[in-house]
Structure formats: C-alpha cells, structure tokens
Design an enzyme around this catalytic site. Sequence first.
Site, mmCIF file in Angstrom:
data_model
loop_
_atom_site.group_PDB
_atom_site.id
_atom_site.type_symbol
_atom_site.label_atom_id
_atom_site.label_comp_id
_atom_site.label_asym_id
_atom_site.label_seq_id
_atom_site.Cartn_x
_atom_site.Cartn_y
_atom_site.Cartn_z
ATOM 1 N N ASP A 55 47.089 9.371 -97.845
ATOM 2 C CA ASP A 55 48.087 10.434 -97.904
ATOM 3 C C ASP A 55 48.578 10.667 -99.210
ATOM 4 O O ASP A 55 48.973 9.497 -99.841
ATOM 5 C CB ASP A 55 49.033 10.290 -96.756
ATOM 6 N N ASN A 95 43.292 19.921 -90.916
ATOM 7 C CA ASN A 95 43.416 20.477 -92.337
ATOM 8 C C ASN A 95 42.605 21.828 -92.557
ATOM 9 O O ASN A 95 42.742 22.408 -93.762
ATOM 10 C CB ASN A 95 42.732 19.405 -93.187
#
Length: 253
Positions: free
Chosen positions: A25, A73
């Site tokens: 991340d 996503n």
Amino acid sequence: MSALDSLLSQLDPKRLPRHVGIIMDGNGRWAEARGQDRLVGHREGSRSVRAITRLSRRLGIRALTLYAFSSQNWQRPAEEVAGLMALLREYLVGERDEIMDNDIRLSALGDLDKLPRLVREPLDALMAESAGNRSMTLSLALSYGGRDELLMACRALLAQGCAPGELDEARFEQCLYTAGLPPLDLVIRTSGELRLSNFLLWQSAYAELHFTEALWPDFREEAFVRALIDYQARERRLGLTSAQVHSTAMKLA
Ligand code: FPP
C-alpha cells in the site's frame, strides 16, 4: 559490513516465516508527495516487488503472496486501472527469466477471468512454464477478495456434494486458492494503514501482523529484514500458554 548485512546477521535462518503475505500500500501517496502521476508510484512499487521477491528467494522463504490488485480496485479511474494492467504485463514479460532462473513457481489467486487478455496471456504462460519450479512460490493476488475466496470455497464444497459432517478445516482449505502452500506466518502492510482490507481472511487467522509507516515504493530489503526480525521476536502461541510453547520447544530442541 553494509547496513543490510548487519540486519541480516540478526536473523535466525531456522526461524524464518514459511509464507509471507504483503499488502503493498502507498504507491499513490508516494507519487502524489512528489507531484507525480499515481502510475509513477505503481511503477516504483514494481521495483519493490522485484527486490522483495529476490531477497525472499535468497533467504529461503517458501511462499510469498502479494496483494497486487483487489476486487475493489476495478472501481478506480479507468486510466489508473489500464496503467496497472499494462504494468502487470510488463512485469510478467520482463521478469520471466528471473523467475525461471531462480526456480520460482508463479501462481495467481483471484477472479482471473476478469483480467484483460494483455495480462491473462503472459500470466497463464508463465504459470504454466514455471509450474514445475520448487524453490519458492510467488503468488500474485489479482482481482482478489478474501470474502469472494471464502464464498468460492463454499460453492465448490456444495458442488462436490460435501455433507456437513464431512467438512473440516483441512477439507475447506483444499478449496482455497492457497491450497498446498505452507500456512501463512506473517502479513506485512505498508503505508501506516492498520487493516487487512479483505486479504487472505481465512489464512491470516494465526498470522503475525507487521505494520510499517513506509510506503510500498520505499519498502526495500532493509525494511523487509526489519519486518522479519520483528516476526522472530514474537512468541507464536497458536492458542497455547507460554509455558506450553516453551516446553514443546525444549522437547524439539
Ligand atoms: C496500493 O497503493 C497498491 C496497488 C493498488 C497496486 C499494487 C501494484 C504494484 C505494487 C505494482 C504492480 C504489481 C506487480 C506485481 C508488478 P495505492 O494506490 O492504494 O496507494 P495509496 O493508498 O497511497 O493511494
């Protein structure tokens, strides 16, 4: 001695995690902090992927599972999704020799049918070509969601006609994407977020969790070894008491 060698010397090679999962991340924030497009962060993040894979293989870690693209996503701006898909293709084509030369088996977990052909084709080709490699399994979670995976396993069991009395943890695990891999020992998440975000929900039940403020493009060899040192400092009780763990360890020694 380099800083990395000095950190490596603190590791006990006999107590390394067998299976490490990473929630990579912070690519977007890394780029935005430099006034750059988010894709520049993803590209730099792919360099971290290379560095961590290489070191994992060198250390003898048996399985490395990377959260590269979640089922959520897909909802990102189309341009970012297209850029990530192009980057994944570039990675799969560009890393082929490194993966084969290092006896790494490439695997993927997630709803792979959703991937565009430009990713699916090199992915399928490299998974097939590397299927016999044994030194390490590198798994890419692509279009992956932990809840989706649990539902997929339930559907598979129902389709097999599995009766309630026949269902136990071992049978359930055979229906997960991670079937055949060693148990997940360590989950690392970069960028200071303290969540699992739908990553390996079943498998992380007894995993140690390591959170670091480092953004993924900055997470390189030294940060990884620090995470492994942190892991080795933990006492993994797996539901037992500390005294029980110590007496078992003495019997094994
Ligand atoms: C999270 O950062 C990262 C991703 C959604 C993609 C991860 C992809 C890579 C590391 C590169 C390609 C992968 C491989 C295997 C070559 P973010 O965009 O959510 O960052 P932010 O939270 O700072 O916005």
